[in-house]
Motif scaffolding. Structure first.
Motif, PDB file in Angstrom:
ATOM      1  N   PRO A 216       0.813  -1.221   0.000  1.00  0.00           N
ATOM      2  CA  PRO A 216       0.000   0.000   0.000  1.00  0.00           C
ATOM      3  C   PRO A 216       0.845   1.269   0.000  1.00  0.00           C
ATOM      4  N   ALA A 217       2.004   1.217   0.663  1.00  0.00           N
ATOM      5  CA  ALA A 217       2.866   2.398   0.713  1.00  0.00           C
ATOM      6  C   ALA A 217       3.389   2.751  -0.674  1.00  0.00           C
ATOM      7  N   VAL A 218       3.770   1.727  -1.445  1.00  0.00           N
ATOM      8  CA  VAL A 218       4.256   1.975  -2.808  1.00  0.00           C
ATOM      9  C   VAL A 218       3.136   2.502  -3.689  1.00  0.00           C
ATOM     10  N   VAL A 219       1.945   1.920  -3.543  1.00  0.00           N
ATOM     11  CA  VAL A 219       0.802   2.380  -4.336  1.00  0.00           C
ATOM     12  C   VAL A 219       0.496   3.834  -4.013  1.00  0.00           C
ATOM     13  N   SER A 220       0.501   4.187  -2.724  1.00  0.00           N
ATOM     14  CA  SER A 220       0.225   5.570  -2.311  1.00  0.00           C
ATOM     15  C   SER A 220       1.274   6.531  -2.865  1.00  0.00           C
ATOM     16  N   LYS A 221       2.518   6.111  -2.834  1.00  0.00           N
ATOM     17  CA  LYS A 221       3.600   6.962  -3.339  1.00  0.00           C
ATOM     18  C   LYS A 221       3.456   7.205  -4.840  1.00  0.00           C
ATOM     19  N   ARG A 222       3.098   6.157  -5.591  1.00  0.00           N
ATOM     20  CA  ARG A 222       2.942   6.316  -7.040  1.00  0.00           C
ATOM     21  C   ARG A 222       1.746   7.205  -7.366  1.00  0.00           C
ATOM     22  N   LEU A 223       0.681   7.105  -6.573  1.00  0.00           N
ATOM     23  CA  LEU A 223      -0.478   7.977  -6.800  1.00  0.00           C
ATOM     24  C   LEU A 223      -0.126   9.440  -6.531  1.00  0.00           C
ATOM     25  N   ARG A 224       0.590   9.685  -5.448  1.00  0.00           N
ATOM     26  CA  ARG A 224       1.003  11.076  -5.157  1.00  0.00           C
ATOM     27  C   ARG A 224       1.884  11.621  -6.274  1.00  0.00           C
ATOM     28  N   LYS A 225       2.757  10.778  -6.774  1.00  0.00           N
ATOM     29  CA  LYS A 225       3.633  11.190  -7.877  1.00  0.00           C
ATOM     30  C   LYS A 225       2.802  11.563  -9.109  1.00  0.00           C
ATOM     31  N   LEU A 226       1.780  10.754  -9.398  1.00  0.00           N
ATOM     32  CA  LEU A 226       0.907  11.025 -10.550  1.00  0.00           C
ATOM     33  C   LEU A 226       0.133  12.326 -10.341  1.00  0.00           C
ATOM     34  N   GLU A 227      -0.421  12.527  -9.168  1.00  0.00           N
ATOM     35  CA  GLU A 227      -1.179  13.762  -8.886  1.00  0.00           C
ATOM     36  C   GLU A 227      -0.280  14.984  -8.938  1.00  0.00           C
ATOM     37  N   ASP A 228       0.958  14.862  -8.429  1.00  0.00           N
ATOM     38  CA  ASP A 228       1.896  15.987  -8.483  1.00  0.00           C
ATOM     39  C   ASP A 228       2.226  16.351  -9.924  1.00  0.00           C
ATOM     40  N   ARG A 229       2.389  15.322 -10.756  1.00  0.00           N
ATOM     41  CA  ARG A 229       2.702  15.578 -12.161  1.00  0.00           C
ATOM     42  C   ARG A 229       1.539  16.290 -12.859  1.00  0.00           C
ATOM     43  N   LEU A 230       0.296  15.890 -12.520  1.00  0.00           N
ATOM     44  CA  LEU A 230      -0.876  16.486 -13.147  1.00  0.00           C
ATOM     45  C   LEU A 230      -1.293  17.796 -12.499  1.00  0.00           C
ATOM     46  N   GLY A 231      -0.838  18.015 -11.292  1.00  0.00           N
ATOM     47  CA  GLY A 231      -1.195  19.245 -10.592  1.00  0.00           C
ATOM     48  C   GLY A 231      -2.625  19.278 -10.101  1.00  0.00           C
ATOM     49  N   THR A 232      -3.189  18.123  -9.804  1.00  0.00           N
ATOM     50  CA  THR A 232      -4.570  18.079  -9.300  1.00  0.00           C
ATOM     51  C   THR A 232      -4.771  16.805  -8.491  1.00  0.00           C
ATOM     52  N   ARG A 233      -5.739  16.848  -7.574  1.00  0.00           N
ATOM     53  CA  ARG A 233      -6.060  15.663  -6.781  1.00  0.00           C
ATOM     54  C   ARG A 233      -7.058  14.806  -7.552  1.00  0.00           C
ATOM     55  N   LEU A 234      -6.726  13.526  -7.682  1.00  0.00           N
ATOM     56  CA  LEU A 234      -7.580  12.594  -8.400  1.00  0.00           C
ATOM     57  C   LEU A 234      -8.477  11.786  -7.464  1.00  0.00           C
TER      58      LEU A 234
ATOM     59  N   THR B  84      -8.934   7.730   2.363  1.00  0.00           N
ATOM     60  CA  THR B  84      -8.950   7.465   3.796  1.00  0.00           C
ATOM     61  C   THR B  84      -8.203   6.154   4.007  1.00  0.00           C
ATOM     62  N   THR B  85      -8.113   5.725   5.235  1.00  0.00           N
ATOM     63  CA  THR B  85      -7.387   4.485   5.512  1.00  0.00           C
ATOM     64  C   THR B  85      -8.107   3.271   4.962  1.00  0.00           C
ATOM     65  N   ARG B  86      -9.440   3.392   4.742  1.00  0.00           N
ATOM     66  CA  ARG B  86     -10.218   2.225   4.325  1.00  0.00           C
ATOM     67  C   ARG B  86     -10.699   2.277   2.884  1.00  0.00           C
ATOM     68  N   GLN B  87     -10.909   3.467   2.329  1.00  0.00           N
ATOM     69  CA  GLN B  87     -11.485   3.528   0.995  1.00  0.00           C
ATOM     70  C   GLN B  87     -11.027   4.781   0.266  1.00  0.00           C
ATOM     71  N   VAL B  88     -11.328   4.823  -1.024  1.00  0.00           N
ATOM     72  CA  VAL B  88     -10.993   5.971  -1.857  1.00  0.00           C
ATOM     73  C   VAL B  88     -12.231   6.395  -2.625  1.00  0.00           C
ATOM     74  N   ALA B  89     -12.278   7.643  -3.031  1.00  0.00           N
ATOM     75  CA  ALA B  89     -13.382   8.165  -3.840  1.00  0.00           C
ATOM     76  C   ALA B  89     -12.807   9.108  -4.880  1.00  0.00           C
ATOM     77  N   LEU B  90     -13.330   9.042  -6.086  1.00  0.00           N
ATOM     78  CA  LEU B  90     -12.860   9.898  -7.163  1.00  0.00           C
ATOM     79  C   LEU B  90     -13.308  11.338  -6.957  1.00  0.00           C
ATOM     80  N   THR B  91     -12.422  12.270  -7.236  1.00  0.00           N
ATOM     81  CA  THR B  91     -12.818  13.668  -7.335  1.00  0.00           C
ATOM     82  C   THR B  91     -13.464  13.891  -8.698  1.00  0.00           C
TER      83      THR B  91
END
Length: 331
Positions: free
Chosen positions: A30-48, A52-59
């Protein structure tokens, strides 16, 4: 340029509904997945994703991005399948949504033959009478029985739907055979499970008849069993009761009246330029299986017209009130 692997991680997180679920599918922590997602959002300049600790929801931005990512990944899979000749041997999991009764009767019995022809393909068949969010819930396709409205989805018509008035011989022996719309007021007419009125096409045009019988249910299968048990008249699809008509357990009444044929059985899938081979093969399989005249329509002619069940004129309602409340017609 965005790393394709990051797009796949993002897509898996959305379909799995959590970072840990995506990590298990991809063999990542999960830590690697979270890191790759942050990297993707930083590159795009927006939150996708809202996480939370249990689930995710699309913006809102994430929803639009996800729809396009799904199309990109599908195109890549199709290109790889073409190069490696995998188009004739689809692999992976095919996730399908289908209506409960129809899937039980006309999809499940035929899955064995399809899967024997495609041994490297797994099926995840999810039954629901609701219209699922195909993209948001990660479905490859959905089977829908409806008059489809315009949408961003692609639909392929698999078979027509014929809906007819039926009743059990035991009911008709007791109540008589209706000859006209007016006669229905002296019969028990079972409302549809969604409480929609009967929209019928007859010799003199369209009729809207609101059935108001004594049974209310949100289950199409309960309504089916009730009419077979002789509780009253019902408007049913021939894919649902064709076998009962053929065997004589149900009789078609007032055959000059049938429901509008605007409803059909469709395969619906996300709008993509490259359709994955597994989706195309399954849709082709169902289309060939059902055909323009589905097998459930090929019943003996004697089963389509009502037999003699005593007096052809329906009797007056009995004082015990078994007939439902009077129902009217409107054009």
């Amino acid at each position: 340029m965005t790393n394709i692997a990051d797009l796949e991680i993002f897509s898996r997180v959305v379909s799995a509904g959590s970072l840990s679920g995506a990590g298990r599918e991809l063999g990542l922590s999960p830590a690697v997945v979270s890191k790759r997602l942050r990297k993707l959002e930083d590159r795009l300049g927006t939150r996708l994703l809202q996480r939370t600790t249990r689930q995710v929801a699309l913006t809102e931005a994430g929803q639009g991005f996800y729809e396009r990512v799904v199309a990109i990944i599908a195109g890549i899979e199709e290109a790889e399948a073409f190069v490696t000749r995998r188009s004739t041997q689809p692999r992976g999991t095919l996730k399908i949504s289908a209506p409960t009764s129809f899937a039980r009767m006309h999809i499940a019995p035929h899955l064995g033959a399809f899967m024997r022809e495609n041994p490297d393909l797994s099926i995840n068949l999810v039954l629901s009478d609701d219209f699922v969010d195909i993209v948001g819930d990660g479905f490859d396709l959905a089977i829908r029985i409806a008059e489809l409205s315009d949408s961003s989805l692609v639909a392929r018509r698999l078979a027509p739907v014929e809906r007819v008035l039926v009743a059990a011989p035991s009911y008709l022996s007791e109540r008589g055979l209706p000859q006209s719309i007016e006669d229905l007021e002296r019969h028990i007419c079972l409302p549809q499970h969604n409480n929609e009125p009967w929209r019928l096409e007859g010799p003199h045009g369209s009729i809207v008849y609101r059935a108001e019988g004594p049974l209310q249910t949100n289950s199409s299968e309960v309504l089916r069993e009730a009419v077979i048990a002789g509780l009253g008249l019902a408007l049913r699809s021939t894919w649902d009761v064709g076998a009962e008509i053929a065997s004589g357990r149900l009789v078609r009444v007032m055959p000059e009246f049938a429901a509008s044929k605007s409803v059909a059985i469709h395969a619906v899938y996300p709008s993509r330029r490259f359709l994955p081979a597994k989706v195309r093969l399954f849709i082709d399989y169902l289309a060939n299986l059902y055909g323009p005249v589905p097998y459930w329509e090929t019943v003996p002619a004697s089963a389509v017209s009502a037999p003699t069940v005593g007096d052809a004129v329906p009797p007056e309602p009995k004082p015990n009130g078994r007939a439902g409340p009077p129902a009217g017609t409107r054009p």
